[in-house]
Design a protein around this motif. Structure first.
Motif, PDB file in Angstrom:
ATOM      1  N   UNK A  88       0.812  -1.205   0.000  1.00  0.00           N
ATOM      2  CA  UNK A  88       0.000   0.000   0.000  1.00  0.00           C
ATOM      3  C   UNK A  88       0.851   1.263   0.000  1.00  0.00           C
ATOM      4  N   UNK A  89       0.188   2.375  -0.190  1.00  0.00           N
ATOM      5  CA  UNK A  89       0.873   3.665  -0.216  1.00  0.00           C
ATOM      6  C   UNK A  89       0.983   4.237   1.192  1.00  0.00           C
ATOM      7  N   UNK A  90       1.885   5.177   1.346  1.00  0.00           N
ATOM      8  CA  UNK A  90       2.084   5.820   2.652  1.00  0.00           C
ATOM      9  C   UNK A  90       0.822   6.574   3.086  1.00  0.00           C
ATOM     10  N   UNK A  91       0.121   7.182   2.145  1.00  0.00           N
ATOM     11  CA  UNK A  91      -1.096   7.917   2.495  1.00  0.00           C
ATOM     12  C   UNK A  91      -2.179   6.973   3.018  1.00  0.00           C
ATOM     13  N   UNK A  92      -2.242   5.772   2.474  1.00  0.00           N
ATOM     14  CA  UNK A  92      -3.213   4.795   2.967  1.00  0.00           C
ATOM     15  C   UNK A  92      -2.867   4.359   4.386  1.00  0.00           C
ATOM     16  N   UNK A  93      -1.584   4.156   4.619  1.00  0.00           N
ATOM     17  CA  UNK A  93      -1.155   3.786   5.966  1.00  0.00           C
ATOM     18  C   UNK A  93      -1.440   4.908   6.960  1.00  0.00           C
ATOM     19  N   UNK A  94      -1.326   6.151   6.526  1.00  0.00           N
ATOM     20  CA  UNK A  94      -1.634   7.287   7.404  1.00  0.00           C
ATOM     21  C   UNK A  94      -3.106   7.254   7.808  1.00  0.00           C
ATOM     22  N   UNK A  95      -3.988   7.043   6.853  1.00  0.00           N
ATOM     23  CA  UNK A  95      -5.422   6.997   7.158  1.00  0.00           C
ATOM     24  C   UNK A  95      -5.739   5.859   8.120  1.00  0.00           C
ATOM     25  N   UNK A  96      -5.158   4.697   7.897  1.00  0.00           N
ATOM     26  CA  UNK A  96      -5.401   3.548   8.773  1.00  0.00           C
ATOM     27  C   UNK A  96      -4.827   3.809  10.160  1.00  0.00           C
ATOM     28  N   UNK A  97      -3.669   4.441  10.230  1.00  0.00           N
ATOM     29  CA  UNK A  97      -3.057   4.754  11.526  1.00  0.00           C
ATOM     30  C   UNK A  97      -3.916   5.741  12.312  1.00  0.00           C
ATOM     31  N   UNK A  98      -4.468   6.738  11.634  1.00  0.00           N
ATOM     32  CA  UNK A  98      -5.346   7.705  12.310  1.00  0.00           C
ATOM     33  C   UNK A  98      -6.567   6.983  12.875  1.00  0.00           C
ATOM     34  N   UNK A  99      -7.154   6.075  12.091  1.00  0.00           N
ATOM     35  CA  UNK A  99      -8.316   5.335  12.592  1.00  0.00           C
ATOM     36  C   UNK A  99      -7.935   4.416  13.763  1.00  0.00           C
ATOM     37  N   UNK A 100      -6.767   3.800  13.696  1.00  0.00           N
ATOM     38  CA  UNK A 100      -6.306   2.943  14.788  1.00  0.00           C
ATOM     39  C   UNK A 100      -6.111   3.752  16.072  1.00  0.00           C
ATOM     40  N   UNK A 101      -5.544   4.936  15.951  1.00  0.00           N
ATOM     41  CA  UNK A 101      -5.377   5.812  17.116  1.00  0.00           C
ATOM     42  C   UNK A 101      -6.737   6.176  17.696  1.00  0.00           C
ATOM     43  N   UNK A 154     -11.763   8.692  14.573  1.00  0.00           N
ATOM     44  CA  UNK A 154     -12.100   7.636  13.614  1.00  0.00           C
ATOM     45  C   UNK A 154     -12.793   8.233  12.391  1.00  0.00           C
ATOM     46  N   UNK A 155     -13.689   9.168  12.605  1.00  0.00           N
ATOM     47  CA  UNK A 155     -14.377   9.824  11.482  1.00  0.00           C
ATOM     48  C   UNK A 155     -13.372  10.578  10.613  1.00  0.00           C
ATOM     49  N   UNK A 156     -12.431  11.275  11.251  1.00  0.00           N
ATOM     50  CA  UNK A 156     -11.387  11.973  10.484  1.00  0.00           C
ATOM     51  C   UNK A 156     -10.572  10.976   9.663  1.00  0.00           C
ATOM     52  N   UNK A 157     -10.221   9.841  10.264  1.00  0.00           N
ATOM     53  CA  UNK A 157      -9.495   8.808   9.529  1.00  0.00           C
ATOM     54  C   UNK A 157     -10.306   8.253   8.367  1.00  0.00           C
ATOM     55  N   UNK A 158     -11.611   8.103   8.555  1.00  0.00           N
ATOM     56  CA  UNK A 158     -12.473   7.638   7.479  1.00  0.00           C
ATOM     57  C   UNK A 158     -12.545   8.625   6.330  1.00  0.00           C
ATOM     58  N   UNK A 159     -12.588   9.900   6.662  1.00  0.00           N
ATOM     59  CA  UNK A 159     -12.581  10.938   5.616  1.00  0.00           C
ATOM     60  C   UNK A 159     -11.253  10.912   4.867  1.00  0.00           C
ATOM     61  N   UNK A 212      -7.949   9.734   0.165  1.00  0.00           N
ATOM     62  CA  UNK A 212      -6.764   9.062  -0.364  1.00  0.00           C
ATOM     63  C   UNK A 212      -7.109   7.852  -1.226  1.00  0.00           C
ATOM     64  N   UNK A 213      -8.383   7.459  -1.255  1.00  0.00           N
ATOM     65  CA  UNK A 213      -8.858   6.322  -2.054  1.00  0.00           C
ATOM     66  C   UNK A 213      -8.042   5.071  -1.741  1.00  0.00           C
ATOM     67  N   UNK A 214      -8.092   4.651  -0.469  1.00  0.00           N
ATOM     68  CA  UNK A 214      -7.237   3.544  -0.044  1.00  0.00           C
ATOM     69  C   UNK A 214      -7.645   2.217  -0.665  1.00  0.00           C
ATOM     70  N   UNK A 215      -8.874   2.081  -1.149  1.00  0.00           N
ATOM     71  CA  UNK A 215      -9.283   0.818  -1.751  1.00  0.00           C
ATOM     72  C   UNK A 215      -8.652   0.591  -3.114  1.00  0.00           C
TER      73      UNK A 215
END
Length: 86
Positions: free
Chosen positions: A18-31, A55-60, A65-68
């Protein structure tokens, strides 16, 4: 196989990292989940709602970032039949 040449099977394999931006979004949701979980254990509804907000911010971020689009579909396996999977 000759050194330096790729076989037909290995040239289609992609990275599942995956891309770094996708990992950032997932990390924000994990936090957010961690903060919310700590809030639940401490019975602090403020922390629970802060975690939910993170979690909502991470979802946005995930939508932006179109992680899918990071999903890699491997090439079909050559020479495998149904019996090989049993």
């Amino acid at each position: 196989m000759v050194e330096g040449q790729k076989s037909e099977q290995t040239e289609h394999l992609g990275s599942h990292g995956g891309r770094a931006s996708s990992w950032l979004a997932v990390t924000v949701m994990l936090i957010g989940f961690i903060v919310g979980g700590v809030g639940l254990t401490l019975a602090s509804w403020t922390l629970v709602w802060v975690g939910a907000g993170v979690i909502v911010v991470g979802g946005i971020l995930a939508l932006v970032f179109d992680i899918f689009s990071d999903v890699v579909i491997d090439a079909p396996r050559v020479g495998m039949s149904v019996e090989d999977h049993r």
